[in-house]
Design a protein around this motif. Structure first.
Motif, mmCIF file in Angstrom:
data_model
loop_
_atom_site.group_PDB
_atom_site.id
_atom_site.type_symbol
_atom_site.label_atom_id
_atom_site.label_comp_id
_atom_site.label_asym_id
_atom_site.label_seq_id
_atom_site.Cartn_x
_atom_site.Cartn_y
_atom_site.Cartn_z
ATOM 1 N N THR A 197 0.854 -1.190 0.000
ATOM 2 C CA THR A 197 0.000 0.000 0.000
ATOM 3 C C THR A 197 0.881 1.227 0.000
ATOM 4 O O THR A 197 2.025 1.198 0.438
ATOM 5 N N LYS A 198 0.306 2.299 -0.451
ATOM 6 C CA LYS A 198 1.033 3.560 -0.467
ATOM 7 C C LYS A 198 1.013 4.158 0.924
ATOM 8 O O LYS A 198 -0.013 4.103 1.615
ATOM 9 N N PHE A 199 2.116 4.729 1.316
ATOM 10 C CA PHE A 199 2.107 5.448 2.581
ATOM 11 C C PHE A 199 3.212 6.492 2.586
ATOM 12 O O PHE A 199 4.110 6.481 1.732
ATOM 13 N N ARG A 200 3.105 7.374 3.552
ATOM 14 C CA ARG A 200 4.114 8.439 3.625
ATOM 15 C C ARG A 200 5.027 8.128 4.788
ATOM 16 O O ARG A 200 4.605 8.134 5.958
ATOM 17 N N PRO A 201 6.265 7.868 4.513
ATOM 18 C CA PRO A 201 7.198 7.478 5.579
ATOM 19 C C PRO A 201 7.288 8.525 6.682
ATOM 20 O O PRO A 201 7.377 8.170 7.865
ATOM 21 N N ARG A 202 7.241 9.785 6.294
ATOM 22 C CA ARG A 202 7.353 10.834 7.320
ATOM 23 C C ARG A 202 6.216 10.730 8.328
ATOM 24 O O ARG A 202 6.405 10.853 9.526
ATOM 25 N N GLU A 203 5.045 10.511 7.798
ATOM 26 C CA GLU A 203 3.892 10.430 8.695
ATOM 27 C C GLU A 203 3.973 9.207 9.584
ATOM 28 O O GLU A 203 3.626 9.265 10.765
ATOM 29 N N VAL A 204 4.419 8.146 8.975
ATOM 30 C CA VAL A 204 4.529 6.931 9.774
ATOM 31 C C VAL A 204 5.464 7.167 10.945
ATOM 32 O O VAL A 204 5.153 6.850 12.089
ATOM 33 N N VAL A 205 6.600 7.758 10.647
ATOM 34 C CA VAL A 205 7.576 8.025 11.705
ATOM 35 C C VAL A 205 6.959 8.934 12.760
ATOM 36 O O VAL A 205 7.069 8.697 13.967
ATOM 37 N N LYS A 206 6.272 9.933 12.260
ATOM 38 C CA LYS A 206 5.670 10.891 13.180
ATOM 39 C C LYS A 206 4.648 10.205 14.089
ATOM 40 O O LYS A 206 4.645 10.386 15.302
ATOM 41 N N HIS A 207 3.826 9.383 13.459
ATOM 42 C CA HIS A 207 2.791 8.709 14.243
ATOM 43 C C HIS A 207 3.389 7.787 15.279
ATOM 44 O O HIS A 207 2.923 7.729 16.413
ATOM 45 N N VAL A 208 4.405 7.107 14.849
ATOM 46 C CA VAL A 208 5.036 6.183 15.794
ATOM 47 C C VAL A 208 5.577 6.954 16.989
ATOM 48 O O VAL A 208 5.379 6.574 18.146
ATOM 49 N N GLU B 105 12.821 12.035 18.795
ATOM 50 C CA GLU B 105 12.988 12.847 17.590
ATOM 51 C C GLU B 105 12.947 11.985 16.343
ATOM 52 O O GLU B 105 13.270 10.800 16.357
ATOM 53 N N GLY B 106 12.513 12.606 15.302
ATOM 54 C CA GLY B 106 12.468 11.932 14.006
ATOM 55 C C GLY B 106 13.245 12.763 13.021
ATOM 56 O O GLY B 106 13.133 13.973 12.999
ATOM 57 N N ASN B 107 14.068 12.113 12.233
ATOM 58 C CA ASN B 107 14.901 12.848 11.289
ATOM 59 C C ASN B 107 14.838 12.139 9.949
ATOM 60 O O ASN B 107 15.302 11.011 9.816
ATOM 61 N N ILE B 108 14.260 12.820 8.997
ATOM 62 C CA ILE B 108 14.085 12.157 7.706
ATOM 63 C C ILE B 108 14.820 12.928 6.623
ATOM 64 O O ILE B 108 14.625 14.132 6.464
ATOM 65 N N ALA B 109 15.673 12.242 5.932
ATOM 66 C CA ALA B 109 16.487 12.895 4.904
ATOM 67 C C ALA B 109 15.587 13.415 3.795
ATOM 68 O O ALA B 109 14.508 12.881 3.538
ATOM 69 N N ASP B 110 16.077 14.459 3.123
ATOM 70 C CA ASP B 110 15.258 15.108 2.103
ATOM 71 C C ASP B 110 14.975 14.208 0.918
ATOM 72 O O ASP B 110 13.946 14.327 0.272
ATOM 73 N N ASP B 111 15.917 13.292 0.672
ATOM 74 C CA ASP B 111 15.733 12.490 -0.541
ATOM 75 C C ASP B 111 14.791 11.297 -0.335
ATOM 76 O O ASP B 111 14.525 10.552 -1.256
ATOM 77 N N VAL B 112 14.287 11.155 0.869
ATOM 78 C CA VAL B 112 13.302 10.080 1.071
ATOM 79 C C VAL B 112 12.019 10.496 0.356
ATOM 80 O O VAL B 112 11.520 11.593 0.565
ATOM 81 N N PRO B 113 11.489 9.607 -0.474
ATOM 82 C CA PRO B 113 10.300 9.985 -1.243
ATOM 83 C C PRO B 113 9.134 10.306 -0.327
ATOM 84 O O PRO B 113 9.030 9.804 0.790
ATOM 85 N N ILE B 114 8.253 11.143 -0.840
ATOM 86 C CA ILE B 114 7.090 11.529 -0.050
ATOM 87 C C ILE B 114 6.188 10.327 0.162
ATOM 88 O O ILE B 114 5.713 10.073 1.259
ATOM 89 N N GLU B 115 5.981 9.614 -0.911
ATOM 90 C CA GLU B 115 5.133 8.424 -0.790
ATOM 91 C C GLU B 115 5.887 7.206 -1.314
ATOM 92 O O GLU B 115 6.538 7.276 -2.358
ATOM 93 N N VAL B 116 5.796 6.142 -0.586
ATOM 94 C CA VAL B 116 6.373 4.887 -1.070
ATOM 95 C C VAL B 116 5.322 3.794 -0.905
ATOM 96 O O VAL B 116 4.302 4.000 -0.245
ATOM 97 N N VAL B 117 5.629 2.652 -1.503
ATOM 98 C CA VAL B 117 4.698 1.539 -1.399
ATOM 99 C C VAL B 117 5.348 0.423 -0.591
ATOM 100 O O VAL B 117 6.497 0.071 -0.826
ATOM 101 N N GLY B 118 4.639 -0.070 0.343
ATOM 102 C CA GLY B 118 5.151 -1.157 1.168
ATOM 103 C C GLY B 118 4.064 -1.621 2.103
ATOM 104 O O GLY B 118 2.917 -1.159 2.014
#
Lengths: 156, 930
Positions: free
Chosen positions: B438-449, B464-477
Motif C-alpha cells: 500500500t502507499k504510505f508516507r514514511p514521514r507520517e509513519v515516523v511521526k505517528h510512531v 525525535e524523528g529525522n528524515i532525509a530530504d531524498d526520502v520519497p514523499i510516498e512509497v509503497v510497502g
C-alpha cells in the motif's frame, strides 16, 4: 400404544445417533434443532428443504461449468462450491462440507479429474443425506402420529 | 669208452651251442630236421635182445659193428637233435631280439611322447593319453617273465641205465618229444609274434589319432591364450620373460623377451609387481595380488596378478608363470560401490535423523498451532475484558478504583500485545503472513510512531524523528508491518533508555550488498514477490532502499548478548528480563520475520551505557504522488489534502515530554470537521477494540492529549473529564512533573480545536452508554447481517430471533452500504466472501466513510449508491452518532484466504468463525451491544 411410541422413540434416537456417528451430521445440526421451537415448528425441515434445493441448483451449476469443452471456468465452479460449503456448514451436513473443502482445493488447483470426481461424490452424498433425513423426518412424523413427542437426542 | 661216451655225451649236452655253426652251415638242414621223425621208426625196428651167450667173435665183431653203427647213428641223431635245438634257440633268440628291439623302439617313442608332453606340462591329460601305452609296456615285460619260466621247466629225465641203447633210445624219444613241444612252442611264438606285430600296427593308428587330437588341442589352447583378456607370461628365475601372450600392443616381442618388468617399463606399480614375483619365486607358493600400475605406457590400470612358481623335474625352481588380468573397471566399480554403500549408510543415517527432525517439527508445528489457537481463543475474551474495562474507565470512579482499573487495562493491553506477537510469529512461521503493498508516507509513519510513543512516555526523554530530504514523499510497502517494526523498536528503545533521547532516522541508500544472497533464501516471501504484487497493479515503479535507524542513549547491549538478541524468547540477560519485563519476542519478530520477510535486513550496533542503534533496511517502491488508488493507506487518507504540502516536506520532528511549549511538530494546529470526527472515531475504537496495534494506527495525526498524558492516567480518562479541573490536577499530581499543570492548561487554551471538540462531545455523551441511549430511543439495537448464502441467512436470522434481536439483511457489500446509508446500525455482521462486493472491501469503504464523512471512496469503487443527494449529508449532520465507529464483525469460514488478520487489517473489529452458532453470536452481541 405407549410401547409403540417408546419403540419409535428408541428407533429415532438410534437413527439420529447413527447419522452423527457416520459423519453425515455434526453439531451444527444440533444448533439447528435448537432453533426449532413453537414459533417455527418446521424450521429444520424448511432449512433443509432450502438446502437441498440449493444442492440441486449448485450441483447443476457446477456440472454445467465442468461440462464445458475446452476451458473450464474454475472460478465459476469455485463460487458454487463455496456456496455449497457455506450452506452445508450451516446446516451441519458434515460429509458434504468435507467434500466441498476437497472440491475447492481441486478447483483452486484446476484439477479437472479431481473436480469431476468430487462433483460425483457430492451428488451422491447429498442424495444419501436427503434419504437419511427423510427417513428421520418420517420417524418423527410417526412418533407424533402415535401421540408421542420427538425426543431430544443428546449426541454426546 | 664209457668215459669217452660220457664225456662225449656231456660234451654234446654242454657244448650244444658249438654245433649249430657246423651244422648250421649245411644247406640240407631242413632235411635233417625232418629226419628224426623217420629215424624214430628205424629205432623202433631195432629190437635189442639181450641174451647172455657166449660171444662168437665173428658175431661179436658183427655186433660190434652194428653197435658202432648204432652208436654213430645215435650220435648223428643226437647231433641232429642238438642242432635242431640250437636252431630253435637261435630262432627264439632272433625273435627275442626283434621283440626287444621293438620294445626299445616303443619305449623310445614313449619317451619321446612323454618328453613332448612334459615340455608343455605334466598335467593329468597327458597321463591319460599315455595310459594305453603304459599298459602295453607292462604286458610286454610280463611276457618276458613268462618266457624265462618256460626255459626253466626244460629238463630231460631219463630212467634207463646210462649209455645203454635203451637209455639213448629213451633219451632220443624224450628229446624228440621235447623237440616236438619246442616246435609247437615255436609255432605258437610265431603266431604270437604275428599277433603282437598286428597289435603294434593297430597301436600305431591311435598314436596318429592322438597326435592329431593333440594338435587340435594345442590349436585350441593357442587360440584361448591369444584371445583371452589376460596377459600370460613365463619368466625364468631371473624374472626375464621367456614368452608372453597378449602383451601390450605397442610392445614388440623382442622388446619383452629376455627382459624383466623393470627393464621394460617404469612407473608406479612396476616395482611392486617385480617384488611380488620375486617373493613368489622365493617362497615357492603361488599367490594372487592386485597391483595398480601408473605408467607412461598405458596410463593408470589395475591388474589382478596370479603368479606361480615353475619347477623342473628335479624340483628346482626354474621360473614363474605369470597371469595378469586388467581389473581397472572392476576396481573402479568396486570402489564406487563402496562409496555408494558409504553414502547409503550416511543417507540412511541422515534419513533417520531427518525423520526424527520431521517428527520434532511436526510436534513443534502442532504445538505452535495449538499456541496460535489458544492465543486466538484467549484474545477474543480478553479483548472483551479490556474493552469492558476501558468502557468502565469512562464511568465515574474514585481514584483508587481508577488506579486499579488502569492497572487492569494496561495489564490487559500487555497480554493482548503478547498474544498478538505470538499470533504474528506463528503466522510468519507457517508462511501464511501476507504482505500488503500500500502507499504510505514514511514521514507520517515516523511521526505517528513517535507520537504514539510519546503518548505513553513516562520518562523525561526526547523523541525525535529525522528524515532525509531524498526520502520519497510516498512509497509503497506493507505499512502495517513497518509500523509494527518501528513501534517495537521505539518501545524497546524507550524501555531501556532512562535519559537522553530516542529517535528515528530515515535515509535513502543505494542497494545493499545482501540483496543478491537474500534472493536465494527460501523465505516465504522475497522482495521479488512484493514487487510482483505491485506489478499486478500495473504501475511500473522504481525501487528505493530506505535505511531506518532507531537510536537511543540507553543502557546499551553488551557485545556478547547481541547474537542472541534476535532469538525468540531471548533477552540480553535474565536480569534484564526481570528488570524490564517483556517476552523477548519483539525483536525476533522484527528481524527474522518482518524485516526479512519484506526482503530487508535488521542489524544492531551498541555500546554499553552509551546506547544502541537498530538499523533496518527495506526496499520500497516509489509511488507516483497523485495516484489515488483504492489501496491507499489510511494515513494518507487521514491527513487532509490541504495539509499535504506541509506534511510531506518536513523532515524533522521532536517530541519532548512535559514541556508542551517545546512541542514542535511540523504540523500546525489542525482544525476542521474532519479532524473532529476523526478523534471521536478513535476514542470509540479504543473502547471497543482495545488492541494495541489498532490503537497505534488509528491514532490521529495530532493529539496533544497523548503526548501530555502523564503517568498513571490514561488518555481516555483525560478526555473524559476535560472540564473537571480538579480531577485533571489529580492526575498531574501523580506525575513527578510540576510543569504538567501549566502544560495541560496551555494546551487547552492554545489549541481551540481540541477544546472545542471536547466541549462538543461532552454534552452529547459523557459515557458511551449514554451515547447509545441518546442516539437510540428504541431499546432494541439494530443489526445488519450481510450474507449471500440464503441458508446461512436463514440460520443466522433464526438464531438472532432466538436471541431476541431482529436483523436486517443485505446479500452483498453494495447492499450493505446502501442499508447503512439509509439508516444507522449498531452492529454489522459481515460475511467475508461475497459476490459483487466482498466483506473486506465493504468494510474498508464503510471505514473510509466514517473517516471522511462521505461515500466518495465507495463511489470511486463503483458502488451504485441509492441516494447520493444532500439528504444523506443532512442525515449525517443531524445525527452525530452516525459517525461513531460502527462495530463490524466478520464471519469467516476460517480458511487461510479469510484470515482474521486480514479482517483486522481491513478495519473489522472482530470475527466469528463459521458455522455460526448461538453461543458465538451471543458472545459477540454481548461484547458489542451491551
Amino acid at each position: 400404544m405407549d410401547a409403540l411410541v417408546a419403540q419409535l422413540q428408541m428407533q429415532f434416537r438410534d437413527y439420529t445417533i447413527s447419522l452423527y456417528q457416520q459423519g453425515f451430521l455434526d453439531d451444527q445440526f444440533t444448533e439447528l434443532k435448537k432453533l426449532q421451537d413453537e414459533g417455527s415448528p418446521d424450521f429444520v425441515a424448511e432449512v433443509l428443504s432450502l438446502f437441498f434445493e440449493d444442492c440441486v441448483k449448485l450441483i447443476g451449476n457446477m456440472a454445467r461449468a465442468l461440462d464445458q469443452t475446452g476451458t473450464v471456468d474454475y472460478s465459476q465452479v469455485g463460487a458454487s462450491v463455496h456456496q455449497l460449503k457455506g450452506s452445508s456448514s450451516s446446516v451441519g451436513a458434515k460429509r458434504v462440507k468435507g467434500l466441498c473443502v476437497t472440491f475447492k482445493e481441486y478447483c483452486e488447483a484446476k484439477n479437472y479429474e479431481g473436480c469431476v470426481r468430487c462433483l460425483q461424490q457430492v451428488d451422491i452424498e447429498y442424495k444419501t443425506l436427503k434419504t437419511k433425513l427423510q427417513d428421520m423426518f418420517n420417524l418423527e412424523k410417526q412418533i407424533i402420529q402415535a401421540g408421542g413427542i420427538v425426543p431430544q437426542v443428546d449426541i454426546n | 669208452m664209457v668215459c669217452e661216451m660220457e664225456i662225449e655225451d656231456m660234451d654234446v649236452e654242454v657244448l650244444s651251442s658249438m654245433w649249430p655253426d657246423d651244422v648250421g652251415t649245411e644247406t640240407d638242414k631242413q632235411f635233417n630236421v625232418e629226419k628224426p621223425a623217420g629215424d624214430q621208426d628205424t629205432l623202433k625196428e631195432v629190437t635189442i635182445t639181450e641174451k647172455p651167450a657166449i660171444a662168437d667173435l665173428k658175431r661179436l665183431s658183427e655186433l660190434m659193428d652194428s653197435t658202432h653203427q648204432g652208436s654213430s647213428q645215435l650220435t648223428n641223431l643226437v647231433k641232429q637233435w642238438e642242432y635242431m635245438q640250437d636252431h630253435a634257440v637261435m630262432l627264439l633268440r632272433d625273435e627275442l631280439k626283434s621283440l626287444s628291439r621293438q620294445r626299445e623302439e616303443a619305449e623310445a617313442k614313449e619317451l619321446e611322447i612323454i618328453e613332448e608332453h612334459n615340455f608343455e606340462s605334466n598335467g593329468h591329460e597327458n597321463v591319460l593319453v599315455l595310459d594305453d601305452k603304459s599298459d602295453f609296456l607292462r604286458s610286454s615285460s610280463f611276457r618276458e617273465r613268462k618266457r624265462s619260466q618256460v626255459f626253466d621247466s626244460e629238463k630231460i629225465e631219463v630212467d634207463e641205465v646210462y649209455d645203454t641203447v635203451g637209455y639213448w633210445k629213451q633219451k632220443a624219444l624224450r628229446l624228440e618229444k621235447l623237440l616236438e613241444a619246442s616246435r609247437e612252442r615255436e609255432r605258437r611264438l610265431i603266431e604270437k609274434l604275428n599277433e603282437s606285430l598286428k597289435t603294434m600296427e593297430s597301436h600305431a593308428a591311435p598314436v596318429e589319432e592322438l597326435t592329431q587330437n593333440l594338435r587340435r588341442a594345442e590349436g585350441f589352447l593357442h587360440f584361448i591364450l591369444q584371445n583371452a583378456p589376460i596377459v600370460m607370461g613365463h619368466q625364468d628365475k631371473d624374472l626375464r620373460y621367456l614368452f608372453i601372450y597378449n602383451k601390450f600392443p605397442s610392445l614388440r616381442e623382442q622388446d619383452i623377451l629376455g627382459k624383466t618388468d623393470v627393464e621394460i617399463f617404469d612407473g608406479a606399480g612396476v616395482k611392486e609387481s617385480q617384488e611380488f614375483k620375486k617373493e613368489v619365486l622365493e617362497k615357492g607358493m603361488a599367490s594372487k595380488r592386485e597391483i595398480t600400475f601408473e605408467t607412461e605406457l598405458f596410463g593408470s590400470k589395475t591388474f589382478l596378478i596370479y603368479v606361480e612358481p615353475v619347477y623342473n623335474k628335479l624340483g628346482e625352481k626354474i621360473g614363474i608363470n605369470y597371469m595378469g588380468m586388467e581389473v581397472t573397471d572392476q576396481v573402479r566399480k568396486r570402489e564406487k560401490m563402496g562409496k555408494l554403500r558409504e553414502h547409503n549408510a550416511v543417507r540412511n543415517a541422515m534419513e533417520t535423523e531427518l525423520n526424527k527432525t520431521i517428527h520434532i517439527t511436526e510436534e513443534t508445528m502442532r504445538a505452535k498451532q495449538m499456541l496460535a489457537t489458544m492465543s486466538h481463543e484467549i484474545r477474543s475474551p480478553l479483548s472483551g475484558v479490556v474493552g469492558m474495562a476501558e468502557i468502565l474507565s469512562t464511568t465515574r470512579l474514585d481514584q483508587e478504583q481508577r488506579q486499579l482499573l488502569n492497572v487492569m487495562i494496561s495489564s490487559g493491553d500487555l497480554v493482548l500485545q503478547l498474544i498478538n506477537d505470538i499470533l504474528d510469529l506463528s503466522k510468519v512461521e507457517s508462511g501464511v503472513m501476507k504482505l500488503e503493498a500500500t502507499k504510505f508516507r514514511p514521514r507520517e509513519v515516523v511521526k505517528h510512531v513517535l507520537q504514539t510513543a510519546a503518548a505513553s512516555l513516562k520518562k523525561s526523554l526526547t523523541l525525535e524523528g529525522n528524515i532525509a530530504d531524498d526520502v520519497p514523499i510516498e512509497v509503497v510497502g506493507d505499512v502495517l508491518r513497518i509500523r509494527q517494526i518501528l513501534t517495537n523498536l521505539i518501545s524497546n528503545a524507550i524501555k531501556f533508555t532512562h535519559k537522553g533521547k530516542v529517535g528515528i532516522k530515515l535515509e535513502v541508500i543505494s542497494e545493499p550488498f545482501f540483496t543478491s544472497e537474500n534472493m536465494n533464501d527460501n523465505k516465504p516471501t522475497t522482495p521479488k514477490q512484493i514487487l510482483s504484487n505491485e506489478e499486478q497493479n500495473g504501475d511500473p515503479e522504481t525501487t528505493v532502499w530506505i535505511c531506518c535507524d532507531v537510536y537511543d542513549t540507553g543502557i546499551g547491549i553488551p557485545e556478547n548478548a547481541i547474537p542472541c538478541l534476535f532469538k525468540k524468547y531471548m533477552q540480553a540477560s535474565a536480569d534484564h528480563a526481570r528488570k524490564y519485563g517483556g517476552t523477548g519476542l519483539g525483536l525476533a519478530i522484527c528481524k527474522q520475520l518482518k524485516v526479512e520477510l519484506m526482503g530487508g535486513r535488521l542489524t544492531v550496533t551498541s555500546r554499553v551505557n552509551e546506547g544502541s542503534t537498530f538499523t533496518f533496511i527495506l526496499p520500497y517502491k516509489v509511488a507516483t504522488p497523485n495516484d489515488h488508488s483504492d489501496d491507499q493507506d489510511e494515513f494518507s487518507d487521514m491527513s487532509d489534502h490541504q495539509h499535504i504540502a506541509e506534511d510531506t516536506t518536513h523532515g524533522y520532528f521532536q517530541f519532548q515530554p512535559l514541556l508542551r511549549s517545546l512541542y514542535s511538530s511540523s504540523e500546525g494546529p489542525v482544525t476542521g470537521q474532519n479532524f473532529l470526527t476523526h478523534n471521536v472515531t478513535q476514542s470509540s475504537c479504543i473502547k471497543l477494540n482495545g488492541f494495541a496495534s489498532d490503537l497505534s494506527h488509528a491514532l490521529p495525526s495530532t493529539n496533544i492529549a497523548q503526548s501530555e498524558a502523564i503517568s498513571s492516567c490514561s488518555f481516555e480518562s483525560a478526555h473524559k473529564y476535560p472540564n473537571g479541573e480538579s480531577l485533571y490536577k489529580e492526575y498531574e499530581s501523580c506525575s513527578s512533573s510540576q510543569a504538567s499543570n501549566e502544560g495541560g492548561a496551555l494546551v487547552m487554551e492554545s489549541e481551540p480545536a481540541v477544546s472545542s471538540r471536547r466541549q462538543e462531545i461532552d454534552p452529547h455523551e459523557t459515557t458511551s452508554e449514554r451515547c447509545e441511549e441518546s442516539s437510540k430511543p428504541d431499546s432494541k439495537p439494530k443489526i445488519l447481517l450481510v450474507e449471500d448464502n440464503r441458508i446461512n441467512i436463514m440460520v443466522s436470522q433464526s438464531m438472532m430471533k432466538q436471541l431476541g434481536y431482529p436483523i436486517d439483511i443485505a446479500t452483498n457489500g453494495v447492499e450493505a452500504i446502501r442499508a447503512l446509508q439509509r439508516s444507522n446500525y449498531d452492529l454489522v455482521l459481515m460475511d467475508v466472501c461475497m459476490p459483487v462486493l466482498d466483506g473486506l472491501k465493504a468494510t474498508r469503504l464503510i471505514r473510509s466513510y466514517e473517516e471522511s464523512g462521505n461515500w466518495e471512496a465507495a463511489i470511486e469503487e463503483g458502488v451504485d449508491l441509492d441516494t447520493p443527494s444532500s439528504e444523506t449529508l443532512q442525515n449525517r449532520e443531524v445525527c452525530v452518532c452516525s459517525t461513531k465507529r460502527l462495530p463490524i464483525v466478520a464471519m469467516t469460514a476460517n480458511t487461510l484466504s479469510e484470515s482474521s488478520e486480514e479482517c483486522y487489517a481491513n478495519g473489522m473489529d472482530s470475527f466469528i468463525s463459521k458455522p455460526v452458532t448461538l453461543q458465538k453470536l451471543r458472545e459477540c452481541l454481548e461484547q458489542y451491544l451491551c
